[in-house]
Design a protein around this motif. Structure first.
Motif, PDB file in Angstrom:
ATOM      1  N   THR A 123      26.967 -19.739 -64.005  1.00  0.00           N
ATOM      2  CA  THR A 123      26.963 -20.138 -65.417  1.00  0.00           C
ATOM      3  C   THR A 123      27.767 -21.411 -65.644  1.00  0.00           C
ATOM      4  O   THR A 123      27.316 -22.334 -66.331  1.00  0.00           O
ATOM      5  CB  THR A 123      27.565 -19.017 -66.293  1.00  0.00           C
ATOM      6  N   THR A 124      28.975 -21.453 -65.087  1.00  0.00           N
ATOM      7  CA  THR A 124      29.863 -22.598 -65.309  1.00  0.00           C
ATOM      8  C   THR A 124      29.241 -23.887 -64.809  1.00  0.00           C
ATOM      9  O   THR A 124      29.408 -24.951 -65.425  1.00  0.00           O
ATOM     10  CB  THR A 124      31.212 -22.357 -64.616  1.00  0.00           C
ATOM     11  N   ASP A 125      28.533 -23.817 -63.709  1.00  0.00           N
ATOM     12  CA  ASP A 125      27.840 -24.986 -63.170  1.00  0.00           C
ATOM     13  C   ASP A 125      26.879 -25.556 -64.200  1.00  0.00           C
ATOM     14  O   ASP A 125      26.872 -26.761 -64.482  1.00  0.00           O
ATOM     15  CB  ASP A 125      27.091 -24.560 -61.896  1.00  0.00           C
ATOM     16  N   GLY A 126      26.072 -24.699 -64.801  1.00  0.00           N
ATOM     17  CA  GLY A 126      25.115 -25.154 -65.804  1.00  0.00           C
ATOM     18  C   GLY A 126      25.780 -25.714 -67.042  1.00  0.00           C
ATOM     19  O   GLY A 126      25.348 -26.739 -67.590  1.00  0.00           O
ATOM     20  N   LEU A 127      26.841 -25.053 -67.503  1.00  0.00           N
ATOM     21  CA  LEU A 127      27.559 -25.544 -68.683  1.00  0.00           C
ATOM     22  C   LEU A 127      28.129 -26.925 -68.445  1.00  0.00           C
ATOM     23  O   LEU A 127      28.079 -27.807 -69.314  1.00  0.00           O
ATOM     24  CB  LEU A 127      28.676 -24.570 -69.059  1.00  0.00           C
ATOM     25  N   ASN A 128      28.675 -27.138 -67.255  1.00  0.00           N
ATOM     26  CA  ASN A 128      29.239 -28.454 -66.922  1.00  0.00           C
ATOM     27  C   ASN A 128      28.160 -29.523 -66.817  1.00  0.00           C
ATOM     28  O   ASN A 128      28.388 -30.681 -67.167  1.00  0.00           O
ATOM     29  CB  ASN A 128      30.033 -28.366 -65.616  1.00  0.00           C
ATOM     30  N   MET A 129      26.987 -29.160 -66.301  1.00  0.00           N
ATOM     31  CA  MET A 129      25.882 -30.122 -66.247  1.00  0.00           C
ATOM     32  C   MET A 129      25.584 -30.687 -67.627  1.00  0.00           C
ATOM     33  O   MET A 129      25.390 -31.897 -67.797  1.00  0.00           O
ATOM     34  CB  MET A 129      24.631 -29.451 -65.693  1.00  0.00           C
ATOM     35  N   ILE A 188      33.175 -30.932 -81.177  1.00  0.00           N
ATOM     36  CA  ILE A 188      32.598 -29.746 -80.545  1.00  0.00           C
ATOM     37  C   ILE A 188      33.260 -28.534 -81.169  1.00  0.00           C
ATOM     38  O   ILE A 188      34.489 -28.408 -81.168  1.00  0.00           O
ATOM     39  CB  ILE A 188      32.831 -29.739 -79.025  1.00  0.00           C
ATOM     40  N   VAL A 189      32.461 -27.634 -81.713  1.00  0.00           N
ATOM     41  CA  VAL A 189      32.969 -26.422 -82.352  1.00  0.00           C
ATOM     42  C   VAL A 189      32.836 -25.248 -81.397  1.00  0.00           C
ATOM     43  O   VAL A 189      31.753 -24.986 -80.859  1.00  0.00           O
ATOM     44  CB  VAL A 189      32.207 -26.120 -83.661  1.00  0.00           C
ATOM     45  N   THR A 190      33.941 -24.548 -81.169  1.00  0.00           N
ATOM     46  CA  THR A 190      33.938 -23.343 -80.342  1.00  0.00           C
ATOM     47  C   THR A 190      34.883 -22.336 -80.986  1.00  0.00           C
ATOM     48  O   THR A 190      35.251 -22.478 -82.151  1.00  0.00           O
ATOM     49  CB  THR A 190      34.304 -23.672 -78.885  1.00  0.00           C
ATOM     50  N   VAL A 232      27.782 -27.187 -81.137  1.00  0.00           N
ATOM     51  CA  VAL A 232      28.415 -25.874 -81.232  1.00  0.00           C
ATOM     52  C   VAL A 232      28.265 -25.225 -79.866  1.00  0.00           C
ATOM     53  O   VAL A 232      27.162 -25.132 -79.322  1.00  0.00           O
ATOM     54  CB  VAL A 232      27.779 -25.008 -82.336  1.00  0.00           C
ATOM     55  N   PHE A 233      29.385 -24.807 -79.288  1.00  0.00           N
ATOM     56  CA  PHE A 233      29.443 -24.348 -77.897  1.00  0.00           C
ATOM     57  C   PHE A 233      30.106 -22.968 -77.883  1.00  0.00           C
ATOM     58  O   PHE A 233      31.324 -22.855 -78.057  1.00  0.00           O
ATOM     59  CB  PHE A 233      30.252 -25.370 -77.087  1.00  0.00           C
ATOM     60  N   LEU A 234      29.302 -21.931 -77.694  1.00  0.00           N
ATOM     61  CA  LEU A 234      29.775 -20.559 -77.778  1.00  0.00           C
ATOM     62  C   LEU A 234      29.123 -19.693 -76.709  1.00  0.00           C
ATOM     63  O   LEU A 234      28.083 -20.055 -76.161  1.00  0.00           O
ATOM     64  CB  LEU A 234      29.436 -19.952 -79.147  1.00  0.00           C
ATOM     65  N   LEU A 273      24.811 -22.552 -75.314  1.00  0.00           N
ATOM     66  CA  LEU A 273      25.210 -21.153 -75.223  1.00  0.00           C
ATOM     67  C   LEU A 273      25.530 -20.753 -73.793  1.00  0.00           C
ATOM     68  O   LEU A 273      24.774 -21.041 -72.860  1.00  0.00           O
ATOM     69  CB  LEU A 273      24.110 -20.243 -75.775  1.00  0.00           C
ATOM     70  N   ASP A 274      26.659 -20.075 -73.649  1.00  0.00           N
ATOM     71  CA  ASP A 274      27.060 -19.447 -72.399  1.00  0.00           C
ATOM     72  C   ASP A 274      26.432 -18.057 -72.387  1.00  0.00           C
ATOM     73  O   ASP A 274      26.764 -17.201 -73.199  1.00  0.00           O
ATOM     74  CB  ASP A 274      28.591 -19.365 -72.366  1.00  0.00           C
ATOM     75  N   GLY A 275      25.514 -17.839 -71.446  1.00  0.00           N
ATOM     76  CA  GLY A 275      24.831 -16.557 -71.349  1.00  0.00           C
ATOM     77  C   GLY A 275      25.353 -15.687 -70.225  1.00  0.00           C
ATOM     78  O   GLY A 275      24.612 -14.851 -69.701  1.00  0.00           O
ATOM     79  N   ALA A 276      26.633 -15.850 -69.877  1.00  0.00           N
ATOM     80  CA  ALA A 276      27.188 -15.090 -68.754  1.00  0.00           C
ATOM     81  C   ALA A 276      27.065 -13.589 -68.958  1.00  0.00           C
ATOM     82  O   ALA A 276      26.896 -12.838 -67.992  1.00  0.00           O
ATOM     83  CB  ALA A 276      28.653 -15.471 -68.535  1.00  0.00           C
TER      84      ALA A 276
END
Length: 393
Positions: free
Chosen positions: A85-91, A104-106, A158-160, A189-192
């Motif tokens: 997941t983290t790899d994709g978010l960083n991409m 950026i809203v979190t 928006v990053f949640l 979206l983080d879908g972890a």
């Protein structure tokens, strides 16, 4: 209805312990591990660089991409298989162009995989990081109100997490998307904690970017995941790490052109075909059980645990009770008992695997479809014992 015992027979740890820690890393079933082993054996026996192995490897990797796309109701062209997941978010976060003052809203319930990359983007690019305060059981209407109030003309993202790892709070992402779309604000979206846990449909969600792991609720292996980027945003995300697929096929070093419109631009020179094979089997395993049925069962099991724990003196349930914002994750605290010691005690004395959380401080149980009502009851009873006597009891 899911034949739970049939699926449990394919997950060896179920015969050894009460595994209630899927939200950290799910237990892989036999078909997943067999697929990985068989591919590794094939590469060992035939030679990993031989023509037949190379050709079949390309087929397996493309099949994995197609499998993920079907599972998420996306097109294969919108999918890139990643490491996690983290790899994709960083991409995404490192591939977008940022200007000083962009917002950026979190929120403060987030995993470090959301908060830390956002913090570094603030350090590196002058982005404004707006961290909203959310209760672990924040009501849906309040979540939406806080996010809407935080949006300004400078807000770009928006990053949640879709489901918050910290309490199992399920964010109302469809409603959040409606708030952001007309303002031109992107949604990452983080879908972890979602893939294999709840039904996912990228067309319905409308998110711009969505990253998932293979090793949690999908019950796949460590080291593989996937990233979805909506088709019209693929060109907006530049690869932060570059390999040969980041340019179009070319005749020589003077004919280079960027491969801007394809998810292939994110691929490096090699990847584990064995892990791709395992991911396919993991998705097949989940689909055999039925994702709609899984989602219902996970929430039911979690609801049963929450009901038991809230009747236990000295125990505070931190997760939401509202079914609309609930998931299979249940976080709770025991008065006077250190969470780390409680987690160790539950494992050593009861063979129950759960996880300690630092914020909010507590113990988290992950209830997945292969878990049973007896396991829920045993955890509730063990927690009652801890509440009465502490870890020395």
């Amino acid at each position: 209805m899911i034949d739970v015992e049939s699926f449990r027979q394919q997950i060896p740890v179920c015969q050894r312990a009460a595994y209630l820690n899927t939200g950290m890393s799910g237990p892989s079933p036999v078909p997943v591990v067999d697929a990985i082993k068989q591919r590794l054996d094939y590469e060992m026996e035939e030679g990993s660089g031989s023509p037949d192995v190379n050709s079949s490897g390309r087929s397996v990797r493309e099949a994995a991409r197609q499998c993920v796309a079907s599972f998420l109701n996306a097109s294969p062209e919108e999918i890139c298989v990643t490491k996690n997941t983290t790899d994709g978010l960083n991409m995404v976060l490192n591939g977008l162009t940022w200007n000083p003052g962009d917002e950026i809203v979190t929120c403060d319930l987030e995993h470090s995989s959301v908060l830390v990359p956002t913090y570094y983007k603030q350090r590196q690019s002058g982005v404004v990081m707006k961290v909203l305060s959310m209760a672990p059981d924040e009501p849906m209407e309040s979540i939406l109100s806080k996010i809407e109030d935080a949006l300004t003309p400078r807000t770009r993202l928006v990053f949640l997490s879709h489901i918050e790892y910290s309490s199992g709070l399920r964010m109302p992402v469809e409603e959040i998307r409606r708030l952001t779309k007309d303002r031109g604000v992107m949604l990452l979206l983080d879908g972890a904690q979602t893939a294999g846990h709840i039904r996912l449909d990228m067309k319905e969600l409308g998110a711009d970017f969505y990253s998932i792991p293979g090793q949690k609720w999908l019950l796949g292996s460590e080291g593989i995941g996937a990233l979805y980027i909506r088709q019209d945003h693929i060109q907006d995300v530049e690869p932060a790490h570059l390999g040969g697929r980041a340019v179009l096929p070319h005749a020589g070093p003077r004919d280079l052109e960027p491969n801007s419109g394809s998810m292939d631009k994110f691929l490096m020179s090699s990847a584990s075909t064995a892990l791709h094979a395992g991911l396919i089997e993991a998705i097949n395993f989940i689909q055999e059980a039925g994702i709609t049925e899984i989602e219902q069962r996970d929430v039911d099991l979690a609801g049963s645990l929450k009901d038991s724990l809230r009747e236990t003196p000295g125990v505070t349930v931190l997760s939401p009770f509202d079914r609309r914002t609930s998931s299979g994750l249940v976080t709770f605290a025991i008065d006077g008992v250190d969470p780390e010691q409680a987690v160790a005690h539950l494992w050593e004395k009861n063979r129950i695997s759960v996880r300690r959380l630092s914020y909010p401080a507590g113990i988290r149980a992950s209830l997945h479809f292969f878990n049973t009502q007896d396991e829920v009851g045993n955890l509730a009873e063990a927690v009652r014992g801890l509440a009465e006597t502490g870890v020395s009891g």
